[in-house]
Write a protein that holds these residues in place. Structure first.
Motif, PDB file in Angstrom:
ATOM      1  N   GLU A 110       9.373  12.898   1.202  1.00 40.65           N
ATOM      2  CA  GLU A 110       9.659  11.832   0.237  1.00 40.65           C
ATOM      3  C   GLU A 110       8.492  11.709  -0.723  1.00 40.65           C
ATOM      4  OE1 GLU A 110      11.971   9.933  -0.699  1.00 40.65           O
ATOM      5  OE2 GLU A 110      13.505   9.896   0.871  1.00 40.65           O
ATOM      6  N   HIS A 111       8.810  11.642  -2.007  1.00 42.57           N
ATOM      7  CA  HIS A 111       7.758  11.587  -3.028  1.00 42.57           C
ATOM      8  C   HIS A 111       7.579  10.211  -3.647  1.00 42.57           C
ATOM      9  CE1 HIS A 111      11.229  11.737  -5.671  1.00 42.57           C
ATOM     10  NE2 HIS A 111      11.570  12.893  -5.144  1.00 42.57           N
ATOM     11  N   THR A 112       8.516   9.280  -3.414  1.00 44.39           N
ATOM     12  CA  THR A 112       8.431   7.980  -4.078  1.00 44.39           C
ATOM     13  C   THR A 112       8.541   6.800  -3.123  1.00 44.39           C
ATOM     14  OG1 THR A 112       9.452   8.963  -6.041  1.00 44.39           O
ATOM     15  CG2 THR A 112       9.335   6.561  -5.959  1.00 44.39           C
ATOM     16  N   ILE A 113       9.464   6.861  -2.171  1.00 40.37           N
ATOM     17  CA  ILE A 113       9.687   5.719  -1.275  1.00 40.37           C
ATOM     18  C   ILE A 113       9.599   6.154   0.182  1.00 40.37           C
ATOM     19  CG2 ILE A 113      11.145   4.565  -2.979  1.00 40.37           C
ATOM     20  CD1 ILE A 113      13.557   5.336  -1.232  1.00 40.37           C
ATOM     21  N   VAL A 114       9.460   5.192   1.064  1.00 43.99           N
ATOM     22  CA  VAL A 114       9.448   5.444   2.498  1.00 43.99           C
ATOM     23  C   VAL A 114      10.845   5.898   2.931  1.00 43.99           C
ATOM     24  CG1 VAL A 114       9.202   4.361   4.774  1.00 43.99           C
ATOM     25  CG2 VAL A 114       7.623   3.767   2.920  1.00 43.99           C
ATOM     26  N   PRO A 115      10.966   6.935   3.762  1.00 44.83           N
ATOM     27  CA  PRO A 115      12.286   7.387   4.220  1.00 44.83           C
ATOM     28  C   PRO A 115      13.029   6.289   4.972  1.00 44.83           C
ATOM     29  CG  PRO A 115      10.554   8.921   4.902  1.00 44.83           C
ATOM     30  CD  PRO A 115       9.869   7.730   4.323  1.00 44.83           C
ATOM     31  N   GLY A 116      14.342   6.308   4.895  1.00 48.44           N
ATOM     32  CA  GLY A 116      15.154   5.277   5.514  1.00 48.44           C
ATOM     33  C   GLY A 116      14.898   5.097   6.999  1.00 48.44           C
ATOM     34  N   LEU A 117      14.629   6.180   7.718  1.00 49.19           N
ATOM     35  CA  LEU A 117      14.393   6.088   9.157  1.00 49.19           C
ATOM     36  C   LEU A 117      13.109   5.350   9.497  1.00 49.19           C
ATOM     37  CD1 LEU A 117      15.475   9.623  10.458  1.00 49.19           C
ATOM     38  CD2 LEU A 117      16.684   7.441  10.746  1.00 49.19           C
ATOM     39  N   LEU A 118      12.238   5.163   8.513  1.00 46.69           N
ATOM     40  CA  LEU A 118      10.955   4.509   8.754  1.00 46.69           C
ATOM     41  C   LEU A 118      10.832   3.171   8.040  1.00 46.69           C
ATOM     42  CD1 LEU A 118       8.573   7.606   8.403  1.00 46.69           C
ATOM     43  CD2 LEU A 118       9.580   6.665  10.498  1.00 46.69           C
ATOM     44  N   GLN A 119      11.883   2.707   7.402  1.00 46.80           N
ATOM     45  CA  GLN A 119      11.814   1.484   6.609  1.00 46.80           C
ATOM     46  C   GLN A 119      11.927   0.227   7.473  1.00 46.80           C
ATOM     47  OE1 GLN A 119      14.840   1.678   3.589  1.00 46.80           O
ATOM     48  NE2 GLN A 119      13.875   3.389   2.507  1.00 46.80           N
ATOM     49  N   THR A 120      11.263  -0.837   7.032  1.00 40.91           N
ATOM     50  CA  THR A 120      11.485  -2.157   7.617  1.00 40.91           C
ATOM     51  C   THR A 120      12.716  -2.773   6.948  1.00 40.91           C
ATOM     52  OG1 THR A 120      10.142  -3.298   5.959  1.00 40.91           O
ATOM     53  CG2 THR A 120       9.002  -2.469   7.938  1.00 40.91           C
ATOM     54  N   PRO A 121      13.329  -3.796   7.551  1.00 47.75           N
ATOM     55  CA  PRO A 121      14.483  -4.442   6.915  1.00 47.75           C
ATOM     56  C   PRO A 121      14.157  -4.988   5.527  1.00 47.75           C
ATOM     57  CG  PRO A 121      14.375  -5.051   9.215  1.00 47.75           C
ATOM     58  CD  PRO A 121      13.112  -4.295   8.926  1.00 47.75           C
ATOM     59  N   ALA A 156       7.409  13.302   9.110  1.00 46.55           N
ATOM     60  CA  ALA A 156       7.592  12.726   7.777  1.00 46.55           C
ATOM     61  C   ALA A 156       6.407  13.083   6.899  1.00 46.55           C
ATOM     62  CB  ALA A 156       7.749  11.213   7.863  1.00 46.55           C
ATOM     63  N   LEU A 157       6.668  13.821   5.838  1.00 41.91           N
ATOM     64  CA  LEU A 157       5.656  14.165   4.848  1.00 41.91           C
ATOM     65  C   LEU A 157       5.857  13.241   3.654  1.00 41.91           C
ATOM     66  CD1 LEU A 157       6.068  18.048   5.057  1.00 41.91           C
ATOM     67  CD2 LEU A 157       4.295  16.655   6.156  1.00 41.91           C
ATOM     68  N   LEU A 158       4.859  12.411   3.372  1.00 41.59           N
ATOM     69  CA  LEU A 158       4.971  11.403   2.320  1.00 41.59           C
ATOM     70  C   LEU A 158       3.916  11.639   1.248  1.00 41.59           C
ATOM     71  CD1 LEU A 158       5.287   8.166   4.515  1.00 41.59           C
ATOM     72  CD2 LEU A 158       7.071   9.814   3.900  1.00 41.59           C
ATOM     73  N   SER A 159       4.361  11.629   0.004  1.00 46.34           N
ATOM     74  CA  SER A 159       3.395  11.660  -1.082  1.00 46.34           C
ATOM     75  C   SER A 159       2.555  10.390  -1.040  1.00 46.34           C
ATOM     76  CB  SER A 159       4.119  11.746  -2.429  1.00 46.34           C
ATOM     77  OG  SER A 159       3.233  11.476  -3.500  1.00 46.34           O
ATOM     78  N   GLU A 160       1.297  10.507  -1.422  1.00 44.22           N
ATOM     79  CA  GLU A 160       0.452   9.310  -1.447  1.00 44.22           C
ATOM     80  C   GLU A 160       0.977   8.294  -2.453  1.00 44.22           C
ATOM     81  OE1 GLU A 160      -3.513  10.401  -2.398  1.00 44.22           O
ATOM     82  OE2 GLU A 160      -2.958  11.708  -4.061  1.00 44.22           O
ATOM     83  N   TYR A 161       1.817   8.720  -3.397  1.00 51.13           N
ATOM     84  CA  TYR A 161       2.429   7.781  -4.339  1.00 51.13           C
ATOM     85  C   TYR A 161       3.322   6.778  -3.620  1.00 51.13           C
ATOM     86  CZ  TYR A 161       0.937  10.859  -8.175  1.00 51.13           C
ATOM     87  OH  TYR A 161       0.202  11.597  -9.066  1.00 51.13           O
ATOM     88  N   VAL A 162       3.891   7.189  -2.473  1.00 51.04           N
ATOM     89  CA  VAL A 162       4.755   6.292  -1.705  1.00 51.04           C
ATOM     90  C   VAL A 162       3.997   5.022  -1.321  1.00 51.04           C
ATOM     91  CG1 VAL A 162       6.004   6.023   0.478  1.00 51.04           C
ATOM     92  CG2 VAL A 162       6.202   8.157  -0.824  1.00 51.04           C
ATOM     93  N   LEU A 163       2.711   5.166  -1.034  1.00 56.54           N
ATOM     94  CA  LEU A 163       1.896   4.045  -0.579  1.00 56.54           C
ATOM     95  C   LEU A 163       1.524   3.098  -1.711  1.00 56.54           C
ATOM     96  CD1 LEU A 163      -0.500   6.024   1.786  1.00 56.54           C
ATOM     97  CD2 LEU A 163       1.763   5.055   2.285  1.00 56.54           C
ATOM     98  N   ASP A 164       1.618   3.586  -2.934  1.00 58.48           N
ATOM     99  CA  ASP A 164       1.228   2.785  -4.098  1.00 58.48           C
ATOM    100  C   ASP A 164       2.404   2.229  -4.881  1.00 58.48           C
ATOM    101  OD1 ASP A 164      -1.484   3.317  -3.578  1.00 58.48           O
ATOM    102  OD2 ASP A 164      -1.380   5.214  -4.671  1.00 58.48           O
ATOM    103  N   TYR A 165       3.615   2.645  -4.519  1.00 61.45           N
ATOM    104  CA  TYR A 165       4.804   2.222  -5.253  1.00 61.45           C
ATOM    105  C   TYR A 165       5.285   0.879  -4.723  1.00 61.45           C
ATOM    106  CZ  TYR A 165       9.565   2.390  -7.153  1.00 61.45           C
ATOM    107  OH  TYR A 165      10.736   2.089  -7.810  1.00 61.45           O
ATOM    108  N   LEU A 166       5.174  -0.154  -5.553  1.00 65.18           N
ATOM    109  CA  LEU A 166       5.517  -1.517  -5.139  1.00 65.18           C
ATOM    110  C   LEU A 166       7.020  -1.674  -4.959  1.00 65.18           C
ATOM    111  CD1 LEU A 166       4.785  -4.501  -4.633  1.00 65.18           C
ATOM    112  CD2 LEU A 166       5.009  -4.864  -7.106  1.00 65.18           C
ATOM    113  N   VAL A 167       7.416  -2.104  -3.772  1.00 70.05           N
ATOM    114  CA  VAL A 167       8.810  -2.425  -3.478  1.00 70.05           C
ATOM    115  C   VAL A 167       8.872  -3.900  -3.092  1.00 70.05           C
ATOM    116  CG1 VAL A 167      10.771  -1.997  -1.961  1.00 70.05           C
ATOM    117  CG2 VAL A 167       9.356  -0.086  -2.744  1.00 70.05           C
TER     118      VAL A 167
END
Length: 268
Positions: A110-121, A156-167
């Motif tokens: 995933e390059h932008t958001i956290v994958p669905g299997l790892l998301q909080t509600p 899960a391979l996550l771009s570091e951008y995932v951590l900075d993208y405000l949701v």
């Protein structure tokens, strides 16, 4: 005002049903049991039954083994290829949830958001439009913690951008990253952060590769228009190459956890 009834997706795929019926005819003509096919292909009898009932998509390796065993002369394999000319039978969304549930291991990028299997509600609500959709997504996550069967292995391979993208809000981001840190401690879950180092990584889009019990692979790829499920060898080869590059640029597990903690401080 009476609202029109919501249209329901069909619960079966004509392509899968057509394939399953033909496989059953060939098997019964040879007086072969489903259990025999299961032993031959190293899958469960329940999976063979789902394939014949049009509830599960067969992999090419499975079909080839069955075709050879039943002396079908390539007819079953030809039917499978006819129904998979675009890499998947229609409808393309039909079988991925079941594939995900049956998989022994999943590797996701995933390059932008956290994958669905790892998301909080709360994080999931930033993308989904109903409580029912959020509940369904949370239910999918049970494959990672189930006790009635071996939990799925997830890398899960996550771009570091995932951590900075405000949701939604900083509070939601903080909770989400705390959740990732906790999940990374589980023995069946590996989370690695992929550095960009001045050039983008994984530019082809987000994807998941599922490895099944018989070691065959099925992938789900995100596109601008829709998601695509495929086990086309050419597609899998390209994704394998992307994974090699991503893993080469990924931080080790302990350093990835440190990077998650750095992101947590940002949102605190």
């Amino acid at each position: 005002m009476i609202m029109p009834a919501r249209r329901q997706r069909p619960n079966e795929s004509p392509a899968l049903v057509a394939f399953g019926r033909q496989m059953r005819r060939l098997r019964e003509a040879k007086d072969v049991l489903q259990e025999t096919i299961a032993n031959l292909t190293k899958v469960s009898p329940a999976q063979v039954s789902r394939i014949e009932n049009g509830k599960k998509r067969a992999t090419r390796s499975f079909v080839k083994a069955v075709d050879d065993y039943l002396d079908a002369g390539g007819s079953l394999l030809s039917l499978w290829e006819d129904l998979n000319r675009d890499g998947h039978p229609v409808p393309i969304w039909f079988d991925w949830p079941q594939t995900e549930s049956d998989a022994a291991a999943l590797v996701t990028w995933e390059h932008t958001i956290v994958p669905g299997l790892l998301q909080t509600p709360a994080y999931a609500r930033g993308f989904l439009t109903s409580d029912e959709a959020v509940e369904a997504r949370m239910a999918r996550q049970s494959i990672l913690t189930r006790e009635d069967a071996p939990p799925t292995v997830l890398i899960a391979l996550l771009s570091e951008y995932v951590l900075d993208y405000l949701v939604t809000s900083p509070e939601v981001m903080r909770e989400q990253i705390e959740h990732l840190i906790a999940l990374s401690e589980r023995p069946n879950i590996t989370i690695q952060i992929v550095r960009n180092n001045g050039r983008p990584a994984g530019t082809g889009g987000a994807f998941v590769v599922a490895t099944m019990e018989d070691r065959s692979e099925v992938a789900y790829m995100e596109t601008t228009v829709r998601g695509i499920t495929t086990d086309n060898p050419s597609d899998l080869a390209k994704l394998s190459e992307s994974l090699r590059e991503l893993r080469a640029r990924a931080l080790p597990e302990d350093m990835s956890r440190d990077r998650l903690k750095e992101a947590l401080e940002k949102w605190t």
